[in-house]
Design a protein around this motif. Structure first.
Motif, PDB file in Angstrom:
ATOM      1  N   ALA A  75      34.240  10.063  48.370  1.00 44.30           N
ATOM      2  CA  ALA A  75      33.444  10.429  47.190  1.00 44.30           C
ATOM      3  C   ALA A  75      32.259  11.311  47.539  1.00 44.30           C
ATOM      4  CB  ALA A  75      32.966   9.165  46.472  1.00 44.30           C
ATOM      5  N   ILE A  76      31.821  11.279  48.783  1.00 40.25           N
ATOM      6  CA  ILE A  76      30.688  12.093  49.242  1.00 40.25           C
ATOM      7  C   ILE A  76      30.987  13.586  49.163  1.00 40.25           C
ATOM      8  CG2 ILE A  76      31.459  11.971  51.651  1.00 40.25           C
ATOM      9  CD1 ILE A  76      28.576  11.959  52.543  1.00 40.25           C
ATOM     10  N   LEU A  77      32.261  13.953  49.228  1.00 38.42           N
ATOM     11  CA  LEU A  77      32.663  15.358  49.347  1.00 38.42           C
ATOM     12  C   LEU A  77      32.749  16.028  47.988  1.00 38.42           C
ATOM     13  CD1 LEU A  77      35.499  14.655  51.921  1.00 38.42           C
ATOM     14  CD2 LEU A  77      33.239  15.602  52.445  1.00 38.42           C
ATOM     15  N   LEU A  78      32.060  17.158  47.845  1.00 37.08           N
ATOM     16  CA  LEU A  78      32.042  17.896  46.582  1.00 37.08           C
ATOM     17  C   LEU A  78      32.696  19.268  46.759  1.00 37.08           C
ATOM     18  CD1 LEU A  78      28.422  16.963  45.366  1.00 37.08           C
ATOM     19  CD2 LEU A  78      30.588  15.859  44.759  1.00 37.08           C
ATOM     20  N   ASP A  79      32.122  20.289  46.166  1.00 38.00           N
ATOM     21  CA  ASP A  79      32.720  21.619  46.123  1.00 38.00           C
ATOM     22  C   ASP A  79      32.267  22.497  47.288  1.00 38.00           C
ATOM     23  OD1 ASP A  79      30.118  21.481  44.818  1.00 38.00           O
ATOM     24  OD2 ASP A  79      30.392  23.614  44.408  1.00 38.00           O
ATOM     25  N   PHE A  80      32.982  23.587  47.480  1.00 38.13           N
ATOM     26  CA  PHE A  80      32.655  24.599  48.486  1.00 38.13           C
ATOM     27  C   PHE A  80      32.408  25.914  47.741  1.00 38.13           C
ATOM     28  CE2 PHE A  80      34.606  27.453  52.008  1.00 38.13           C
ATOM     29  CZ  PHE A  80      33.352  27.834  52.424  1.00 38.13           C
ATOM     30  N   PRO A  81      31.131  26.263  47.499  1.00 38.61           N
ATOM     31  CA  PRO A  81      30.839  27.516  46.790  1.00 38.61           C
ATOM     32  C   PRO A  81      31.358  28.718  47.585  1.00 38.61           C
ATOM     33  CG  PRO A  81      28.916  26.066  46.824  1.00 38.61           C
ATOM     34  CD  PRO A  81      29.913  25.489  47.776  1.00 38.61           C
ATOM     35  N   LEU A  82      32.203  29.505  46.963  1.00 39.29           N
ATOM     36  CA  LEU A  82      32.906  30.552  47.703  1.00 39.29           C
ATOM     37  C   LEU A  82      32.007  31.714  48.103  1.00 39.29           C
ATOM     38  CD1 LEU A  82      36.399  30.600  45.965  1.00 39.29           C
ATOM     39  CD2 LEU A  82      35.688  29.475  48.084  1.00 39.29           C
ATOM     40  N   HIS A  83      30.813  31.826  47.502  1.00 38.24           N
ATOM     41  CA  HIS A  83      29.914  32.883  47.970  1.00 38.24           C
ATOM     42  C   HIS A  83      29.465  32.609  49.410  1.00 38.24           C
ATOM     43  CE1 HIS A  83      26.864  29.920  46.715  1.00 38.24           C
ATOM     44  NE2 HIS A  83      26.007  30.568  47.484  1.00 38.24           N
ATOM     45  N   ARG A  84      29.509  31.345  49.822  1.00 33.14           N
ATOM     46  CA  ARG A  84      29.176  31.003  51.214  1.00 33.14           C
ATOM     47  C   ARG A  84      30.297  31.447  52.159  1.00 33.14           C
ATOM     48  NH1 ARG A  84      26.975  24.955  49.751  1.00 33.14           N
ATOM     49  NH2 ARG A  84      25.084  25.646  48.659  1.00 33.14           N
ATOM     50  N   LEU A  85      31.523  31.331  51.706  1.00 35.14           N
ATOM     51  CA  LEU A  85      32.636  31.834  52.507  1.00 35.14           C
ATOM     52  C   LEU A  85      32.548  33.353  52.634  1.00 35.14           C
ATOM     53  CD1 LEU A  85      35.293  31.438  54.034  1.00 35.14           C
ATOM     54  CD2 LEU A  85      36.482  31.565  51.836  1.00 35.14           C
ATOM     55  N   ASP A  86      32.211  34.023  51.553  1.00 36.48           N
ATOM     56  CA  ASP A  86      32.057  35.486  51.596  1.00 36.48           C
ATOM     57  C   ASP A  86      30.996  35.888  52.611  1.00 36.48           C
ATOM     58  OD1 ASP A  86      33.979  35.735  49.616  1.00 36.48           O
ATOM     59  OD2 ASP A  86      32.512  35.852  47.983  1.00 36.48           O
ATOM     60  N   PHE A  87      29.879  35.173  52.601  1.00 36.19           N
ATOM     61  CA  PHE A  87      28.798  35.426  53.561  1.00 36.19           C
ATOM     62  C   PHE A  87      29.294  35.229  54.988  1.00 36.19           C
ATOM     63  CE2 PHE A  87      25.875  32.880  56.229  1.00 36.19           C
ATOM     64  CZ  PHE A  87      24.982  33.876  56.604  1.00 36.19           C
ATOM     65  N   LEU A  88      29.994  34.128  55.222  1.00 36.38           N
ATOM     66  CA  LEU A  88      30.471  33.803  56.561  1.00 36.38           C
ATOM     67  C   LEU A  88      31.479  34.837  57.056  1.00 36.38           C
ATOM     68  CD1 LEU A  88      30.571  31.749  58.925  1.00 36.38           C
ATOM     69  CD2 LEU A  88      32.387  30.567  57.660  1.00 36.38           C
ATOM     70  N   LYS A  89      32.391  35.236  56.176  1.00 35.68           N
ATOM     71  CA  LYS A  89      33.414  36.215  56.562  1.00 35.68           C
ATOM     72  C   LYS A  89      32.767  37.555  56.922  1.00 35.68           C
ATOM     73  CE  LYS A  89      37.254  36.167  54.000  1.00 35.68           C
ATOM     74  NZ  LYS A  89      38.115  36.010  52.787  1.00 35.68           N
ATOM     75  N   GLU A  90      31.754  37.950  56.175  1.00 33.40           N
ATOM     76  CA  GLU A  90      31.051  39.198  56.462  1.00 33.40           C
ATOM     77  C   GLU A  90      30.302  39.098  57.789  1.00 33.40           C
ATOM     78  OE1 GLU A  90      29.956  43.139  55.830  1.00 33.40           O
ATOM     79  OE2 GLU A  90      31.454  41.906  54.806  1.00 33.40           O
ATOM     80  N   LEU A  91      29.686  37.945  58.028  1.00 33.24           N
ATOM     81  CA  LEU A  91      28.974  37.711  59.282  1.00 33.24           C
ATOM     82  C   LEU A  91      29.936  37.794  60.464  1.00 33.24           C
ATOM     83  CD1 LEU A  91      26.041  36.965  60.152  1.00 33.24           C
ATOM     84  CD2 LEU A  91      26.765  34.561  60.101  1.00 33.24           C
ATOM     85  N   ALA A  92      31.095  37.193  60.326  1.00 37.08           N
ATOM     86  CA  ALA A  92      32.096  37.215  61.394  1.00 37.08           C
ATOM     87  C   ALA A  92      32.644  38.625  61.606  1.00 37.08           C
ATOM     88  CB  ALA A  92      33.226  36.246  61.063  1.00 37.08           C
ATOM     89  N   LYS A  93      32.854  39.329  60.506  1.00 32.76           N
ATOM     90  CA  LYS A  93      33.411  40.686  60.574  1.00 32.76           C
ATOM     91  C   LYS A  93      32.483  41.637  61.329  1.00 32.76           C
ATOM     92  CE  LYS A  93      34.961  44.431  57.519  1.00 32.76           C
ATOM     93  NZ  LYS A  93      35.094  44.847  56.094  1.00 32.76           N
ATOM     94  N   LYS A  94      31.189  41.517  61.096  1.00 30.79           N
ATOM     95  CA  LYS A  94      30.225  42.400  61.752  1.00 30.79           C
ATOM     96  C   LYS A  94      30.150  42.141  63.253  1.00 30.79           C
ATOM     97  CE  LYS A  94      27.241  43.333  57.769  1.00 30.79           C
ATOM     98  NZ  LYS A  94      25.908  43.120  57.153  1.00 30.79           N
ATOM     99  N   GLY A  95      30.356  40.896  63.662  1.00 29.42           N
ATOM    100  CA  GLY A  95      30.430  40.568  65.078  1.00 29.42           C
ATOM    101  C   GLY A  95      29.124  40.657  65.846  1.00 29.42           C
TER     102      GLY A  95
END
Length: 202
Positions: A75-95
């Motif tokens: 029950a502790i687990l809620l949603d994963f806002p996808l703008h955070r995934l977008d941020f992470l993917k961009e961070l990883a892409k830039k390297g």
């Protein structure tokens, strides 16, 4: 100069309701959290006991239905806002930085996340990190010093070139004692997507 970023998972990427499990357990009649319960939880979080053993502990002690306990636990687990995934993917892409995940978690929680997100989303998230450290897989947990030393040593990271983001103060304090730069993120007021706006990156 920061070269490495270590992220916590809960309340950094995925939102949590940290009181939900306690509330659900109370509805099942478990109103007091004992030292024995916490020690069993810590063992489970470090992968020192299996899911069957963990669930069996509560079943035997409180006569709880296993399905009810698992639902309360997740029950502790809620949603994963996808703008955070977008941020992470961009961070990883830039390297520009080496990215790591370091999370206190357990088999029930990560299994729920994998089912809830689906394989595609989960893998999109996981692939952004050079290493994906879950406490129950490495048999270590925060805030114990050895978990931070393990990540630093295994990846040849310099503590002073590394920032660790976590919402739990005791985890932050432990990392900071080793010379790691830290951000004790407040999930009610702050968002990880603003990480690079912090003065340490200027």
């Amino acid at each position: 100069m920061i070269k490495n970023i270590i992220f916590d998972f809960g309340d950094v990427f995925i939102n949590l309701d940290k009181q939900a499990t306690y509330k659900e357990l109370a509805q099942l009649g478990v109103t007091e959290i004992t030292q024995e319960m916490m020690e069993t939880y810590y063992k489970y979080e470090m992968g020192l006991i299996t899911t069957d053993e963990f669930v069996g502990f509560f079943h035997d002690k409180f006569n709880l239905k296993k399905e009810s306990l698992i639902d309360a636990w997740n029950a502790i687990l809620l949603d994963f806002p996808l703008h955070r995934l977008d941020f992470l993917k961009e961070l990883a892409k830039k390297g520009n930085y080496r990215l790591f995940l370091l999370s206190n978690t357990n088999d029930l929680h990560i299994s729920w996340i994998q089912r809830d997100w689906g394989d595609k989303l989960y893998n999109e998230f996981k692939v952004c990190f050079e290493k994906f450290y879950l406490s129950h897989e490495i048999n270590l947990r925060k805030p114990n010093t050895d978990i931070y030393e393990f990540v630093l040593n295994e990846n040849d990271l310099v503590a002073e070139e590394t920032i660790f983001i976590d919402d739990t103060e005791e985890n932050i304090i432990a990392a900071e004692k080793l010379g790691i730069k830290v951000w004790n993120i407040n999930p009610e007021k702050e968002d990880v997507v603003n990480l690079l706006d912090r003065s340490i990156f200027k």
